[in-house]
Design a protein around this motif. Structure first.
Motif, PDB file in Angstrom:
ATOM      1  N   THR A  77      83.230  89.817 145.654  1.00 36.88           N
ATOM      2  CA  THR A  77      83.714  88.658 144.907  1.00 36.88           C
ATOM      3  C   THR A  77      83.205  87.368 145.538  1.00 36.88           C
ATOM      4  O   THR A  77      83.574  87.031 146.661  1.00 36.88           O
ATOM      5  CB  THR A  77      85.254  88.633 144.882  1.00 36.88           C
ATOM      6  N   VAL A  78      82.350  86.648 144.812  1.00 39.30           N
ATOM      7  CA  VAL A  78      81.862  85.362 145.306  1.00 39.30           C
ATOM      8  C   VAL A  78      83.031  84.381 145.380  1.00 39.30           C
ATOM      9  O   VAL A  78      83.825  84.287 144.437  1.00 39.30           O
ATOM     10  CB  VAL A  78      80.758  84.804 144.390  1.00 39.30           C
ATOM     11  N   TYR A  79      83.146  83.704 146.499  1.00 35.70           N
ATOM     12  CA  TYR A  79      84.266  82.806 146.812  1.00 35.70           C
ATOM     13  C   TYR A  79      85.581  83.567 147.003  1.00 35.70           C
ATOM     14  O   TYR A  79      86.652  82.968 147.022  1.00 35.70           O
ATOM     15  CB  TYR A  79      84.468  81.733 145.725  1.00 35.70           C
ATOM     16  N   GLY A  80      85.520  84.903 147.128  1.00 33.94           N
ATOM     17  CA  GLY A  80      86.723  85.699 147.326  1.00 33.94           C
ATOM     18  C   GLY A  80      87.495  85.272 148.559  1.00 33.94           C
ATOM     19  O   GLY A  80      86.916  84.886 149.575  1.00 33.94           O
ATOM     20  N   GLY A  81      88.818  85.356 148.483  1.00 27.87           N
ATOM     21  CA  GLY A  81      89.680  84.818 149.532  1.00 27.87           C
ATOM     22  C   GLY A  81      89.550  85.485 150.888  1.00 27.87           C
ATOM     23  O   GLY A  81      89.785  84.860 151.919  1.00 27.87           O
ATOM     24  N   ILE A  82      89.201  86.775 150.933  1.00 34.50           N
ATOM     25  CA  ILE A  82      88.947  87.464 152.204  1.00 34.50           C
ATOM     26  C   ILE A  82      87.442  87.651 152.326  1.00 34.50           C
ATOM     27  O   ILE A  82      86.812  88.307 151.486  1.00 34.50           O
ATOM     28  CB  ILE A  82      89.648  88.839 152.259  1.00 34.50           C
ATOM     29  N   VAL A  83      86.844  87.075 153.362  1.00 36.37           N
ATOM     30  CA  VAL A  83      85.394  87.101 153.513  1.00 36.37           C
ATOM     31  C   VAL A  83      85.016  88.346 154.308  1.00 36.37           C
ATOM     32  O   VAL A  83      85.103  88.382 155.536  1.00 36.37           O
ATOM     33  CB  VAL A  83      84.881  85.832 154.212  1.00 36.37           C
ATOM     34  N   LEU A  84      84.601  89.379 153.581  1.00 37.26           N
ATOM     35  CA  LEU A  84      84.268  90.672 154.184  1.00 37.26           C
ATOM     36  C   LEU A  84      82.771  90.884 154.314  1.00 37.26           C
ATOM     37  O   LEU A  84      82.311  91.620 155.188  1.00 37.26           O
ATOM     38  CB  LEU A  84      84.863  91.796 153.331  1.00 37.26           C
ATOM     39  N   SER A  85      82.003  90.283 153.429  1.00 36.28           N
ATOM     40  CA  SER A  85      80.550  90.454 153.439  1.00 36.28           C
ATOM     41  C   SER A  85      79.904  89.146 153.000  1.00 36.28           C
ATOM     42  O   SER A  85      80.576  88.226 152.512  1.00 36.28           O
ATOM     43  CB  SER A  85      80.132  91.586 152.499  1.00 36.28           C
ATOM     44  N   LEU A  86      78.587  89.080 153.138  1.00 42.16           N
ATOM     45  CA  LEU A  86      77.864  87.886 152.721  1.00 42.16           C
ATOM     46  C   LEU A  86      77.942  87.673 151.218  1.00 42.16           C
ATOM     47  O   LEU A  86      77.733  86.556 150.727  1.00 42.16           O
ATOM     48  CB  LEU A  86      76.412  87.982 153.178  1.00 42.16           C
ATOM     49  N   HIS A  87      78.266  88.730 150.468  1.00 44.34           N
ATOM     50  CA  HIS A  87      78.390  88.606 149.018  1.00 44.34           C
ATOM     51  C   HIS A  87      79.616  87.792 148.623  1.00 44.34           C
ATOM     52  O   HIS A  87      79.714  87.363 147.461  1.00 44.34           O
ATOM     53  CB  HIS A  87      78.460  89.992 148.379  1.00 44.34           C
ATOM     54  N   ASN A  88      80.537  87.576 149.556  1.00 42.44           N
ATOM     55  CA  ASN A  88      81.689  86.726 149.269  1.00 42.44           C
ATOM     56  C   ASN A  88      81.344  85.248 149.369  1.00 42.44           C
ATOM     57  O   ASN A  88      82.176  84.396 149.045  1.00 42.44           O
ATOM     58  CB  ASN A  88      82.845  87.031 150.220  1.00 42.44           C
ATOM     59  N   LEU A  89      80.129  84.953 149.825  1.00 45.81           N
ATOM     60  CA  LEU A  89      79.670  83.578 149.961  1.00 45.81           C
ATOM     61  C   LEU A  89      78.562  83.300 148.945  1.00 45.81           C
ATOM     62  O   LEU A  89      77.905  84.234 148.479  1.00 45.81           O
ATOM     63  CB  LEU A  89      79.142  83.331 151.375  1.00 45.81           C
ATOM     64  N   PRO A  90      78.333  82.039 148.604  1.00 47.99           N
ATOM     65  CA  PRO A  90      77.194  81.722 147.748  1.00 47.99           C
ATOM     66  C   PRO A  90      75.894  82.242 148.365  1.00 47.99           C
ATOM     67  O   PRO A  90      75.762  82.326 149.592  1.00 47.99           O
ATOM     68  CB  PRO A  90      77.217  80.188 147.696  1.00 47.99           C
ATOM     69  N   GLU A  91      74.940  82.572 147.531  1.00 44.90           N
ATOM     70  CA  GLU A  91      73.703  83.211 147.992  1.00 44.90           C
ATOM     71  C   GLU A  91      72.964  82.381 149.034  1.00 44.90           C
ATOM     72  O   GLU A  91      72.306  82.929 149.923  1.00 44.90           O
ATOM     73  CB  GLU A  91      72.787  83.475 146.789  1.00 44.90           C
ATOM     74  N   LYS A  92      73.074  81.085 148.965  1.00 45.91           N
ATOM     75  CA  LYS A  92      72.352  80.227 149.915  1.00 45.91           C
ATOM     76  C   LYS A  92      72.850  80.385 151.348  1.00 45.91           C
ATOM     77  O   LYS A  92      72.189  79.945 152.295  1.00 45.91           O
ATOM     78  CB  LYS A  92      72.470  78.766 149.490  1.00 45.91           C
ATOM     79  N   PHE A  93      74.020  81.040 151.518  1.00 48.35           N
ATOM     80  CA  PHE A  93      74.555  81.254 152.861  1.00 48.35           C
ATOM     81  C   PHE A  93      74.416  82.707 153.322  1.00 48.35           C
ATOM     82  O   PHE A  93      75.069  83.114 154.275  1.00 48.35           O
ATOM     83  CB  PHE A  93      76.027  80.839 152.921  1.00 48.35           C
ATOM     84  N   HIS A  94      73.569  83.482 152.682  1.00 49.23           N
ATOM     85  CA  HIS A  94      73.430  84.891 153.036  1.00 49.23           C
ATOM     86  C   HIS A  94      72.683  85.112 154.339  1.00 49.23           C
ATOM     87  O   HIS A  94      72.512  86.253 154.775  1.00 49.23           O
ATOM     88  CB  HIS A  94      72.761  85.659 151.890  1.00 49.23           C
ATOM     89  N   ASN A  95      72.239  84.042 154.974  1.00 49.30           N
ATOM     90  CA  ASN A  95      71.639  84.156 156.303  1.00 49.30           C
ATOM     91  C   ASN A  95      72.668  83.956 157.415  1.00 49.30           C
ATOM     92  O   ASN A  95      72.329  83.976 158.602  1.00 49.30           O
ATOM     93  CB  ASN A  95      70.512  83.148 156.474  1.00 49.30           C
ATOM     94  N   LEU A  96      73.939  83.783 157.041  1.00 51.60           N
ATOM     95  CA  LEU A  96      74.998  83.613 158.039  1.00 51.60           C
ATOM     96  C   LEU A  96      75.132  84.880 158.876  1.00 51.60           C
ATOM     97  O   LEU A  96      75.026  85.994 158.364  1.00 51.60           O
ATOM     98  CB  LEU A  96      76.324  83.315 157.342  1.00 51.60           C
ATOM     99  N   SER A  97      75.377  84.722 160.167  1.00 51.65           N
ATOM    100  CA  SER A  97      75.529  85.875 161.045  1.00 51.65           C
ATOM    101  C   SER A  97      76.751  86.698 160.655  1.00 51.65           C
ATOM    102  O   SER A  97      77.813  86.150 160.356  1.00 51.65           O
ATOM    103  CB  SER A  97      75.663  85.412 162.495  1.00 51.65           C
ATOM    104  N   SER A  98      76.598  88.016 160.664  1.00 53.90           N
ATOM    105  CA  SER A  98      77.701  88.908 160.276  1.00 53.90           C
ATOM    106  C   SER A  98      78.860  88.857 161.265  1.00 53.90           C
ATOM    107  O   SER A  98      79.969  89.280 160.941  1.00 53.90           O
ATOM    108  CB  SER A  98      77.192  90.346 160.154  1.00 53.90           C
ATOM    109  N   ILE A  99      78.625  88.333 162.468  1.00 53.95           N
ATOM    110  CA  ILE A  99      79.717  88.247 163.447  1.00 53.95           C
ATOM    111  C   ILE A  99      80.729  87.175 163.045  1.00 53.95           C
ATOM    112  O   ILE A  99      81.790  87.065 163.660  1.00 53.95           O
ATOM    113  CB  ILE A  99      79.206  87.962 164.874  1.00 53.95           C
ATOM    114  N   LEU A 100      80.432  86.393 162.018  1.00 59.55           N
ATOM    115  CA  LEU A 100      81.354  85.365 161.539  1.00 59.55           C
ATOM    116  C   LEU A 100      82.104  85.812 160.297  1.00 59.55           C
ATOM    117  O   LEU A 100      82.717  85.004 159.601  1.00 59.55           O
ATOM    118  CB  LEU A 100      80.592  84.067 161.258  1.00 59.55           C
ATOM    119  N   LEU A 101      82.073  87.133 159.999  1.00 54.36           N
ATOM    120  CA  LEU A 101      82.793  87.705 158.876  1.00 54.36           C
ATOM    121  C   LEU A 101      83.991  88.502 159.383  1.00 54.36           C
ATOM    122  O   LEU A 101      84.124  88.754 160.585  1.00 54.36           O
ATOM    123  CB  LEU A 101      81.873  88.619 158.063  1.00 54.36           C
TER     124      LEU A 101
END
Length: 292
Positions: A77-101
């Motif tokens: 879920t994009v913008y979903g309330g629990i951030v479990l994966s990069l897919h919960n963020l807008p695509e432009k932020f898919h380079n975010l480190s997974s350690i921040l999920l």
């Protein structure tokens, strides 16, 4: 000639013995009082810190999924309330480190199991509030993202080696920005002296029943993952100050944190501190019902 009056040797010895008994009793009462005061102060500080920390977290987590297009929350879920994966963020932020999920068995801990990390996000309805690091919310077009995790507290008492505390790291991003501001630092401590932090997700099953599952097990589910309806938080907390190592107040170092049996290890200074397990179930009101 007057006869001299005085104490006999036996009377003197009895008096000295009685005096020593009284002094010993007073000293014993004093020591018991000091230990009792330390114990009561430790328990009071622990309860105050735990209650304040959990209440603070609860208020923020209830905002998760606020102002989103859909009530359904899962790892896609994009913008979903629990951030479990990069897919919960807008695509432009898919380079975010997974350690921040959100992650299970990931962070610092004073037990054999590693602590969990919970990440939420929401878009505020009004201005004037503050994120968990105390930054003012000045617009309603930015999405607030907050990460709850354990880190080393550099402000420590004498004898503490690496005390852990529950911290919150807050950031924000907007639709017209390509960066998440202020996210990924040490955050602000919101609960002192936490030896272990554990999170379970409350999910809806095919039979419309609820069950609890760890973040790791949830992410391991195949296919379209069930919607998340809430979270269950568990923390093993301890007193800030040492209350003594007397046998009468010594604790067993085995605890149950939600579905985990944990044992405090030596690096957690297991002796001389009061410990309690605190837990809180939080229903995500913005994840209930349907918004399509």
């Amino acid at each position: 000639m007057r006869k001299q009056q005085g104490y006999t040797l036996i009377e003197l010895m009895i008096a000295l013995a009685l005096g020593l008994i009284i002094v010993a009793a007073v000293v014993l009462l004093l020591l018991v009082g000091v230990r009792s005061n330390a114990m009561q102060q430790g328990v009071a500080d622990l309860q105050d810190d735990a209650n304040f920390g959990l209440n603070y977290i609860t208020q923020d987590i209830r905002l998760a999924n606020l102002k989103t297009a859909t009530a359904k929350i899962n790892d896609q879920t994009v913008y979903g309330g629990i951030v479990l994966s990069l897919h919960n963020l807008p695509e432009k932020f898919h380079n975010l480190s997974s350690i921040l999920l959100s992650r299970s068995d990931f962070g610092l801990s004073h037990v054999a199991q590693k602590s969990d990390q919970l990440v939420i996000q929401y878009r505020p309805m009004t201005t004037g509030g503050f994120d968990c690091e105390g930054r003012r919310i000045d617009d309603t077009n930015s999405t607030i993202i907050q990460r709850y995790f354990l880190r080393i507290d550099n402000v420590k008492e004498s004898g503490e080696e690496q005390p852990l505390s529950l911290a919150c790291d807050a950031g924000r991003y907007s639709d017209d920005s390509d960066v998440i501001l202020d996210y990924g630092d040490n955050g602000e401590i919101i609960m002192k002296r936490v030896d272990h932090f554990h999170v379970l997700l409350s999910i809806s099953t095919d039979q419309n029943l609820r069950r609890y599952i760890s973040i790791q097990d949830y992410m391991a589910l195949e296919g379209d993952k069930p919607r998340i309806l809430g979270v269950l938080l568990g923390a093993l907390t301890r007193s800030v100050q040492n209350v003594g190592k007397d046998k009468s107040i010594e604790q067993n170092n085995h605890f149950t944190v939600l579905d985990q049996n944990v044992v405090v290890q030596s690096n957690g200074l297991p002796k001389g501190y009061i410990r309690r397990v605190v837990s809180q179930e939080i229903a995500l009101r913005n994840a209930l019902g349907e918004r399509e």
